[in-house]
Design a protein around this motif. Structure first.
Motif: not given
Length: 597
Positions: A321-327, A332-338
């Motif tokens: 989450y801290m490094l990519t925004g997607d835990p 989870g790319g479709k929800l948090f972004g790829f």
């Protein structure tokens, strides 16, 4: 022959040392923190759970060492010695054995039980040889062991972005990495096999404790049939299955004895180890949260469960989450972004899962009938097993339908299928007996076991012979096996002996473990095949240099046409060719005529 025997014994001695250390750590925790000792009927389950707990504790310790940059031989050795010392103390604390010996059990068993023991022994026999082969399976040489090897080389945890799934939770792969660092690349196979054997042990003793000895034998046979091809791999699914099943058993024992809060903590911890090893384990958390809520609302119990769960897995999800925004990167790319993946990668992955969708082995299909059979429903623990299996099957059917993703539920499905198989057998015998008592049932049991032995023994001996041929105790024997089994191995060996900087490959992703560190190229992520394969030679050379690659490997059968494009020789210099695999040096700069205006 003697070299192979010594090779096998040395590896099994190393595995036994690790097993004793794991049991020592887990047994210490359970014995010291449990308010009372388990009853005689529960002791085998406690020993199995203790061993799984010890494995989880070592996974956690390795994770922390790797995060701290102290992933070295000496700290690992000290941790192992510590566990062995605890194991020695716990062994001395065990009460004197009062159970009959194996010889006494054999003499007191009837012919059906003896046949069942022989059947299980012959099913286990090939699994003792299979793990001793070098790494050959696709996924293990593509990314599991390459990640593990990179961490062992670095002495710390790193994000290896040129390999597939660099952001996955990797608890079990870190255990493989420790095996590479302390011994060799056969030990990850043995660790994987240990997880399977330990799960089989828990399946048998859970079946014996709650369902009876006959049903336990059937469950063990069903489980070994399901796992027959999983012993020569270094993959995480088997270990995830162990931690989930052991965690669920600990949770069920805690529900029966809520004063033993250590069981709740152990259950949460084991499930946390599984969640820190594979995203699919997350599907269990809502179900177990509901079960916990139905049992208790005490803040202390919930705090124990939450802390135990997060301890071994929180790092991976917080880091992502801290490094990519997607835990849950990249799922989870479709929800948090790829980030490293894109939508096309995600869709490609889902399409690949659908392509490999299939039905599980027919031997567990009877488990679907368990809720409709009153006698099975009344068995102790059957209701909990049916809820767990039902939830797992529902999620599996609604998502991937990929057989391997059902593996975490194999133990409970094996137990339920065994209950139905046993019910069908007893019912059929009672229908045909016509007042003959249980004589027909005993004769039928002996006949069934004898028939299964006739089928299993030739299969086991044949499989054992094939596995034995792959055991490679010397460098020359290993090279010969790898030459036969690994695509392009001769070229990769040449490249290791003649390094050319970082290498990009087309069509050798199933051999990355044997390539020099940093070798990239895959269907997913930065530098994906489809972004590069269609480029003109000048653009391909520029793109590879931009990504940090100075050499290029091409499997010309799998990727035809790349090296035959006009102008290819201007930007790529042939260095070596071996069969269908060609090695090229990437030009430093494009010729003046090819420069853009």
């Amino acid at each position: 022959m003697i070299n192979k025997i010594i090779y096998a014994l040395s590896h099994y001695l190393a595995l036994l040392v690790f097993l004793c250390a794991c049991w020592g750590v887990g047994q210490t925790v359970l014995r010291r923190l449990a308010p009372s000792a388990p009853g005689p009927e529960e002791k085998p389950l406690w020993h199995g759970i203790a061993t799984a707990l010890g494995m989880g504790a070592y996974v956690c310790a390795i994770q922390w060492l790797a995060i701290a940059g102290q992933f070295r031989f000496l700290p690992l050795l000290l941790a192992l010695v510590f566990g062995l010392c605890l194991g020695a103390l716990e062994w001395r604390a065990l009460p004197a054995r009062g159970e009959p010996t194996m010889a006494q059990r054999w003499r007191s068993a009837n012919w059906a039980e003896r046949g069942a023991l022989l059947l299980i022994a012959f099913m286990i026999l090939p699994t003792l040889i299979a793990p001793l082969c070098p790494p050959l399976a696709w996924d293990e040489v593509m990314y599991h062991l390459p990640h593990a090897k990179q961490w062992a080389l670095n002495g710390r945890l790193s994000v290896n972005e040129w390999l597939r799934y660099p952001w996955f939770p990797y608890n079990v792969d870190l255990l493989f990495s420790a095996a590479l660092l302390t011994y060799d690349d056969v030990m990850p196979h043995l660790l994987n096999a240990l997880a399977a054997w330990l799960t089989a042990f828990l399946v048998y003793h859970a079946g014996k404790r709650y369902f009876g000895k006959s049903l336990a034998f059937i469950a063990a046979v069903v489980f070994m049939v399901l796992m027959r091809d999983e012993f020569d791999l270094a993959m995480v699914d088997v270990s995830v299955m162990l931690f989930i099943f052991a965690g669920c058993l600990a949770f069920y024992l805690w529900q029966q004895q809520p004063e033993r809060l250590v069981l709740l903590a152990v259950s949460a911890f084991l499930l946390g180890v599984a969640v820190g090893a594979k995203y699919q384990a997350l599907q269990l958390l809502p179900l177990l949260a509901i079960a916990l809520l139905a049992r208790t609302r005490a803040p202390r119990d919930w705090l124990i469960a939450i802390v135990g769960l997060l301890l071994p897995c929180a790092f991976w999800y917080v880091r992502n989450y801290m490094l990519t925004g997607d835990p849950f990167n990249p799922i989870g790319g479709k929800l948090f972004g790829f980030t490293d993946w894109n939508l096309a990668d995600y869709q490609w992955q889902m399409a690949d899962l659908k392509l490999h969708a299939g039905a599980p082995h027919w031997i567990i299909w009877p488990a679907l009938l368990a809720p409709f059979i009153a006698k099975v429903r009344r068995l102790p623990g059957a209701r909990a097993a049916m809820i767990l299996a039902g939830a797992g099957l529902a999620v599996w059917l609604l998502t991937s339908r990929y057989p391997r993703y059902l593996m975490p539920f194999y133990p409970v499905l094996a137990l339920l299928a065994a209950a139905v198989w046993h019910w069908a057998f007893v019912t059929a015998c009672s229908r045909f007996a016509r007042g003959q008592g249980d004589g027909l049932e005993k004769k039928a049991a002996v006949s069934c076991v004898s028939l299964l032995l006739l089928v299993v023994v030739p299969f086991a001996l044949t499989k054992e012979y094939k596995n034995w041929k792959l055991v490679a105790p010397t460098v020359d024997a290993r090279e010969a096996v790898l030459q036969r089994k690994i695509t392009g191995y001769a070229m990769l060996a040449y490249l290791r002996d003649h390094p050319m900087g970082r290498t990009y490959q087309f069509g050798l992703e199933d051999a990355l473990y044997y390539s020099p560190p940093g070798t990239g190229g895959d269907h997913f992520g930065p530098g994906r095949y489809r972004d590069l394969a269609g480029l003109a030679p000048a653009d391909l050379a520029k793109a590879l240099r931009h990504l940090g690659y100075t050499s290029l490997l091409i499997h010309t059968v799998r990727w035809p046409g790349i090296e035959t494009k006009p102008g290819f020789a201007q930007f790529f210099t042939l260095v070596h060719r071996d069969g269908p695999v060609s090695l090229y040096q990437v030009a430093d700069t494009a010729p003046a005529a090819a420069q853009p205006n």
